[in-house]
Design a protein around this motif. Sequence first.
Motif, PDB file in Angstrom:
ATOM      1  N   ASP A  70       5.975   5.239  14.831  1.00  0.00           N
ATOM      2  CA  ASP A  70       7.024   5.934  14.081  1.00  0.00           C
ATOM      3  C   ASP A  70       8.034   4.942  13.522  1.00  0.00           C
ATOM      4  O   ASP A  70       8.559   5.094  12.429  1.00  0.00           O
ATOM      5  CB  ASP A  70       7.763   6.926  14.984  1.00  0.00           C
ATOM      6  N   LYS A  71       8.288   3.897  14.298  1.00  0.00           N
ATOM      7  CA  LYS A  71       9.333   2.932  13.945  1.00  0.00           C
ATOM      8  C   LYS A  71       8.942   1.573  14.501  1.00  0.00           C
ATOM      9  O   LYS A  71       8.364   1.494  15.575  1.00  0.00           O
ATOM     10  CB  LYS A  71      10.622   3.378  14.659  1.00  0.00           C
ATOM     11  N   LEU A  72       9.275   0.512  13.819  1.00  0.00           N
ATOM     12  CA  LEU A  72       8.966  -0.829  14.334  1.00  0.00           C
ATOM     13  C   LEU A  72      10.234  -1.460  14.916  1.00  0.00           C
ATOM     14  O   LEU A  72      11.334  -1.197  14.443  1.00  0.00           O
ATOM     15  CB  LEU A  72       8.441  -1.717  13.199  1.00  0.00           C
ATOM     16  N   PRO A  73      10.073  -2.289  15.939  1.00  0.00           N
ATOM     17  CA  PRO A  73      11.247  -2.964  16.507  1.00  0.00           C
ATOM     18  C   PRO A  73      11.774  -4.009  15.526  1.00  0.00           C
ATOM     19  O   PRO A  73      11.009  -4.822  15.024  1.00  0.00           O
ATOM     20  CB  PRO A  73      10.682  -3.642  17.759  1.00  0.00           C
TER      21      PRO A  73
ATOM     22  N   HIS B  73       0.850  -1.196   0.000  1.00  0.00           N
ATOM     23  CA  HIS B  73       0.000   0.000   0.000  1.00  0.00           C
ATOM     24  C   HIS B  73       0.886   1.246   0.000  1.00  0.00           C
ATOM     25  O   HIS B  73       1.874   1.306   0.732  1.00  0.00           O
ATOM     26  CB  HIS B  73      -0.915  -0.009   1.234  1.00  0.00           C
ATOM     27  N   PRO B  74       0.547   2.239  -0.826  1.00  0.00           N
ATOM     28  CA  PRO B  74       1.427   3.409  -0.970  1.00  0.00           C
ATOM     29  C   PRO B  74       1.740   4.151   0.334  1.00  0.00           C
ATOM     30  O   PRO B  74       2.814   4.748   0.449  1.00  0.00           O
ATOM     31  CB  PRO B  74       0.667   4.331  -1.932  1.00  0.00           C
ATOM     32  N   ALA B  75       0.856   4.085   1.309  1.00  0.00           N
ATOM     33  CA  ALA B  75       1.085   4.833   2.542  1.00  0.00           C
ATOM     34  C   ALA B  75       1.965   4.095   3.538  1.00  0.00           C
ATOM     35  O   ALA B  75       2.492   4.676   4.477  1.00  0.00           O
ATOM     36  CB  ALA B  75      -0.257   5.165   3.203  1.00  0.00           C
ATOM     37  N   VAL B  76       2.118   2.781   3.328  1.00  0.00           N
ATOM     38  CA  VAL B  76       2.758   1.953   4.352  1.00  0.00           C
ATOM     39  C   VAL B  76       4.256   1.802   4.105  1.00  0.00           C
ATOM     40  O   VAL B  76       4.685   1.381   3.032  1.00  0.00           O
ATOM     41  CB  VAL B  76       2.104   0.553   4.413  1.00  0.00           C
ATOM     42  N   ALA B  77       5.030   2.144   5.131  1.00  0.00           N
ATOM     43  CA  ALA B  77       6.476   1.955   5.029  1.00  0.00           C
ATOM     44  C   ALA B  77       6.820   0.555   5.524  1.00  0.00           C
ATOM     45  O   ALA B  77       7.424  -0.238   4.814  1.00  0.00           O
ATOM     46  CB  ALA B  77       7.194   2.998   5.861  1.00  0.00           C
ATOM     47  N   GLU B  78       6.445   0.267   6.734  1.00  0.00           N
ATOM     48  CA  GLU B  78       6.730  -1.049   7.296  1.00  0.00           C
ATOM     49  C   GLU B  78       5.525  -1.533   8.082  1.00  0.00           C
ATOM     50  O   GLU B  78       4.753  -0.727   8.607  1.00  0.00           O
ATOM     51  CB  GLU B  78       7.935  -0.971   8.225  1.00  0.00           C
ATOM     52  N   ALA B  79       5.439  -2.835   8.193  1.00  0.00           N
ATOM     53  CA  ALA B  79       4.307  -3.394   8.924  1.00  0.00           C
ATOM     54  C   ALA B  79       4.744  -4.622   9.708  1.00  0.00           C
ATOM     55  O   ALA B  79       5.538  -5.429   9.223  1.00  0.00           O
ATOM     56  CB  ALA B  79       3.195  -3.767   7.962  1.00  0.00           C
ATOM     57  N   GLY B  80       4.256  -4.729  10.917  1.00  0.00           N
ATOM     58  CA  GLY B  80       4.463  -5.923  11.732  1.00  0.00           C
ATOM     59  C   GLY B  80       3.093  -6.402  12.188  1.00  0.00           C
ATOM     60  O   GLY B  80       2.279  -5.617  12.655  1.00  0.00           O
TER      61      GLY B  80
ATOM     62  N   ALA C 225      -2.198  -5.097  13.219  1.00  0.00           N
ATOM     63  CA  ALA C 225      -1.052  -4.641  12.438  1.00  0.00           C
ATOM     64  C   ALA C 225      -0.467  -3.372  13.053  1.00  0.00           C
ATOM     65  O   ALA C 225      -1.200  -2.455  13.408  1.00  0.00           O
ATOM     66  CB  ALA C 225      -1.472  -4.370  11.000  1.00  0.00           C
ATOM     67  N   PHE C 226       0.844  -3.374  13.201  1.00  0.00           N
ATOM     68  CA  PHE C 226       1.571  -2.159  13.566  1.00  0.00           C
ATOM     69  C   PHE C 226       2.193  -1.632  12.281  1.00  0.00           C
ATOM     70  O   PHE C 226       2.869  -2.367  11.572  1.00  0.00           O
ATOM     71  CB  PHE C 226       2.659  -2.474  14.594  1.00  0.00           C
ATOM     72  N   ILE C 227       1.951  -0.346  12.034  1.00  0.00           N
ATOM     73  CA  ILE C 227       2.365   0.195  10.740  1.00  0.00           C
ATOM     74  C   ILE C 227       3.143   1.486  10.933  1.00  0.00           C
ATOM     75  O   ILE C 227       2.739   2.342  11.721  1.00  0.00           O
ATOM     76  CB  ILE C 227       1.108   0.469   9.874  1.00  0.00           C
ATOM     77  N   SER C 228       4.247   1.617  10.224  1.00  0.00           N
ATOM     78  CA  SER C 228       4.881   2.938  10.146  1.00  0.00           C
ATOM     79  C   SER C 228       4.618   3.486   8.751  1.00  0.00           C
ATOM     80  O   SER C 228       4.637   2.747   7.764  1.00  0.00           O
ATOM     81  CB  SER C 228       6.376   2.840  10.453  1.00  0.00           C
ATOM     82  N   LEU C 229       4.331   4.773   8.707  1.00  0.00           N
ATOM     83  CA  LEU C 229       3.883   5.375   7.444  1.00  0.00           C
ATOM     84  C   LEU C 229       5.033   5.990   6.672  1.00  0.00           C
ATOM     85  O   LEU C 229       6.057   6.398   7.232  1.00  0.00           O
ATOM     86  CB  LEU C 229       2.837   6.457   7.740  1.00  0.00           C
ATOM     87  N   ARG C 230       4.835   6.048   5.385  1.00  0.00           N
ATOM     88  CA  ARG C 230       5.797   6.753   4.537  1.00  0.00           C
ATOM     89  C   ARG C 230       5.671   8.253   4.763  1.00  0.00           C
ATOM     90  O   ARG C 230       4.618   8.731   5.198  1.00  0.00           O
ATOM     91  CB  ARG C 230       5.499   6.477   3.068  1.00  0.00           C
ATOM     92  N   GLN C 231       6.712   8.947   4.411  1.00  0.00           N
ATOM     93  CA  GLN C 231       6.690  10.408   4.547  1.00  0.00           C
ATOM     94  C   GLN C 231       5.557  10.994   3.723  1.00  0.00           C
ATOM     95  O   GLN C 231       5.292  10.533   2.608  1.00  0.00           O
ATOM     96  CB  GLN C 231       8.025  10.977   4.082  1.00  0.00           C
ATOM     97  N   GLY C 232       4.942  12.010   4.286  1.00  0.00           N
ATOM     98  CA  GLY C 232       3.853  12.665   3.550  1.00  0.00           C
ATOM     99  C   GLY C 232       2.499  12.064   3.860  1.00  0.00           C
ATOM    100  O   GLY C 232       1.479  12.585   3.422  1.00  0.00           O
ATOM    101  N   TYR C 233       2.476  10.939   4.595  1.00  0.00           N
ATOM    102  CA  TYR C 233       1.198  10.336   4.993  1.00  0.00           C
ATOM    103  C   TYR C 233       1.001  10.513   6.497  1.00  0.00           C
ATOM    104  O   TYR C 233       1.964  10.457   7.264  1.00  0.00           O
ATOM    105  CB  TYR C 233       1.169   8.846   4.641  1.00  0.00           C
ATOM    106  N   PHE C 234      -0.245  10.708   6.882  1.00  0.00           N
ATOM    107  CA  PHE C 234      -0.533  10.928   8.294  1.00  0.00           C
ATOM    108  C   PHE C 234      -1.668  10.022   8.715  1.00  0.00           C
ATOM    109  O   PHE C 234      -2.552   9.705   7.932  1.00  0.00           O
ATOM    110  CB  PHE C 234      -0.878  12.395   8.542  1.00  0.00           C
ATOM    111  N   GLU C 235      -1.604   9.600   9.981  1.00  0.00           N
ATOM    112  CA  GLU C 235      -2.601   8.631  10.430  1.00  0.00           C
ATOM    113  C   GLU C 235      -4.001   9.223  10.513  1.00  0.00           C
ATOM    114  O   GLU C 235      -4.165  10.390  10.848  1.00  0.00           O
ATOM    115  CB  GLU C 235      -2.209   8.028  11.782  1.00  0.00           C
ATOM    116  N   SER C 236      -4.996   8.443  10.137  1.00  0.00           N
ATOM    117  CA  SER C 236      -6.394   8.852  10.232  1.00  0.00           C
ATOM    118  C   SER C 236      -7.268   7.601  10.186  1.00  0.00           C
ATOM    119  O   SER C 236      -6.806   6.540   9.760  1.00  0.00           O
ATOM    120  CB  SER C 236      -6.759   9.757   9.052  1.00  0.00           C
ATOM    121  N   GLU C 237      -8.496   7.753  10.623  1.00  0.00           N
ATOM    122  CA  GLU C 237      -9.446   6.645  10.568  1.00  0.00           C
ATOM    123  C   GLU C 237      -9.684   6.206   9.126  1.00  0.00           C
ATOM    124  O   GLU C 237      -9.807   5.026   8.830  1.00  0.00           O
ATOM    125  CB  GLU C 237     -10.786   7.029  11.211  1.00  0.00           C
ATOM    126  N   GLU C 238      -9.755   7.201   8.244  1.00  0.00           N
ATOM    127  CA  GLU C 238      -9.999   6.880   6.827  1.00  0.00           C
ATOM    128  C   GLU C 238      -8.881   6.014   6.255  1.00  0.00           C
ATOM    129  O   GLU C 238      -9.127   5.057   5.537  1.00  0.00           O
ATOM    130  CB  GLU C 238     -10.045   8.159   5.985  1.00  0.00           C
TER     131      GLU C 238
END
Length: 572
Positions: free
Chosen positions: A540-543, A479-486, A501-514
């Motif tokens: 922000d970051k995954l272990p 998914h374009p917004a997802v940087a990493e996922a655990g 799912a724990f997700i860190s987002l790519r730059q320019g994306y911000f968390e929201s319900e949508e």
Amino acid sequence: MDHYNRYKVQTKDNQLMDYEEKTKTFDWSQVEKSFSWNETGKVNIAFEAIDKHCESNKKNKIALMYSDSIRKEAYTYQALKEHSNRMGNVFRDIGIRKGDRIFIFMPRVPELYFSFLGALKIGAIVGPLFEAFMEEAVKDRLADSEATMLITTPELLKRVPLHELPHLKHILLYGENIEVKSGFYDLNAEWQQASPQLKIEWMNLDDPMLIHYTSGSTGKPKGVLHVHRAMIQQYQTGKWVLDLKEDDIYWCTADPGWVTGTSYGIFAPWLNGVTNVIRGGRFSPEDWYKTLEKNKISVWYSAPTAFRMLMAAGEQIVKQYDLSTVRHILSVGEPLNPEVVRWGLETYGKRIHDNWWMTETGSILIANYPQMEIRAGSMGKPIPGIHAAIIDDDGTELPPYTMGNLAIRTPWPSMMRQIWKNEEKYKAYFRISGWYLSGDSAYIDDDGYFWFQGRLDDVINTSGERVGPFEVESKLVEHPAVAEAGVIGKPDPIRGQIIKAFISLRQGYFESEELKEEIQTYIKHGLAAHAVPREIEFKDKLPKTRSGKIMRRVLKSWELGLPTGDLSTMED
Ligand code: WTA
């Protein structure tokens, strides 16, 4: 360890059958004598399951009783023999030969069973797929197995990326007004005009017959390969554990996309010559109770998630149906909660018998037998002919109440014979000499009952579906917004586990319900509805380890508020 919390549910007579005696004297070669192999050296599981009964007075007995919201049909053993012969002729005429892979991706209708049996009769290897699979899941399985034939519907065909599957040459479409073009066939038109006489392909006991794809903790799903010999154990556990008797009307609620839906939805009941009920369509408590009542079902095999949903629907609804024909109830797939056993006893007046096995084991290995004292919360005891133990990492058997790896002495008749094209993954199960390692953690009590504790690795079991975190993570990262996922399994009272799912987002994306919802829809359409993370948390970051592996156990301990354990391999 909470084994002190267990409690007993007693049988009326508390009789332990001849279990102890059988365990000492039994060996599997005794069962081989029940099959044609014993005389001819050759066998075919579909012949043993269907055709053999047509040589006896079972010919006109109902083998398959089918219903969904539209269709209601019954087929005798003779009819199943002829219909599967027709299917076998269709496949052979198209060019399918022994060892070729035929995949079946269609709803649970009688034609699925005819084609399944027909494929086995000509020596093909069958790969059943869940109807719910989306494009990625379908593609992975067809590509890995190099399937040459697919049986599906025009609707489901939209999820098959044909241009990415060079091996797939023949598509048989099941439905109405099928448009026939090169490489495509109208399944109904073909099988209905095919000959009901078929030359069966006679197989060796160890020739392959079935691939079930199942998830591990890393990598893509693996193709677990089973051979015709599995019937020996499927037949015998049908007697011992399902308690199948001549006049039983049996219902296994599982879909053939899952191993329970083949070993116990197809093989065990038919090898034992009973009437097998198949219900199409979705789960609803009313519908299920109606199925039990209308068909006068005597033996009912289902899963904890279904029993939990029935329990949630309450006792009141049960009273509206006559379930008096039900004699024996069984459960498999994940831990069966003691409350469910207690509720079953109060509500149905029957104990639900838990039993344990895996896609890889091909049939039941540990069970609460009908005749023995069952212990709610325990998986039961190993069946005769199976030596199960709790071992440590050196292969030493551990004493009672010590948790360790649940392992089985090799071999047994229904054991998998290959992870398709992946020798390394296959060998990993047998890395301790003489043992199969289940990857489940369990302990044994003083009386030899086995108690399940959890998965040693990270595979998630949600509503009875095994989901590999890696499969979900890989899709999330697309998914374009997802940087990493655990991804982890989070305990859930209804589903056993849900996917978080724990997700860190790519730059320019911000968390929201949508965004959460958008990601969930993305997984639903890209993978499968059961693979959707019901919870998403942004980080922000995954272990991660220094080698870059996401540390799911750390995510899990955060989630459950447990100590994180050794963090020496974690990156800064
Ligand atoms: C889990 C299912 C607790 C276990 C036929 C196993 C169970 C995995 C039980 C296999 C049970 C299955 N109690 N856990 N009675 N039965 N499991 O391949 O973790 O879908 O390793 O086969 O489900 O799942 P599979």
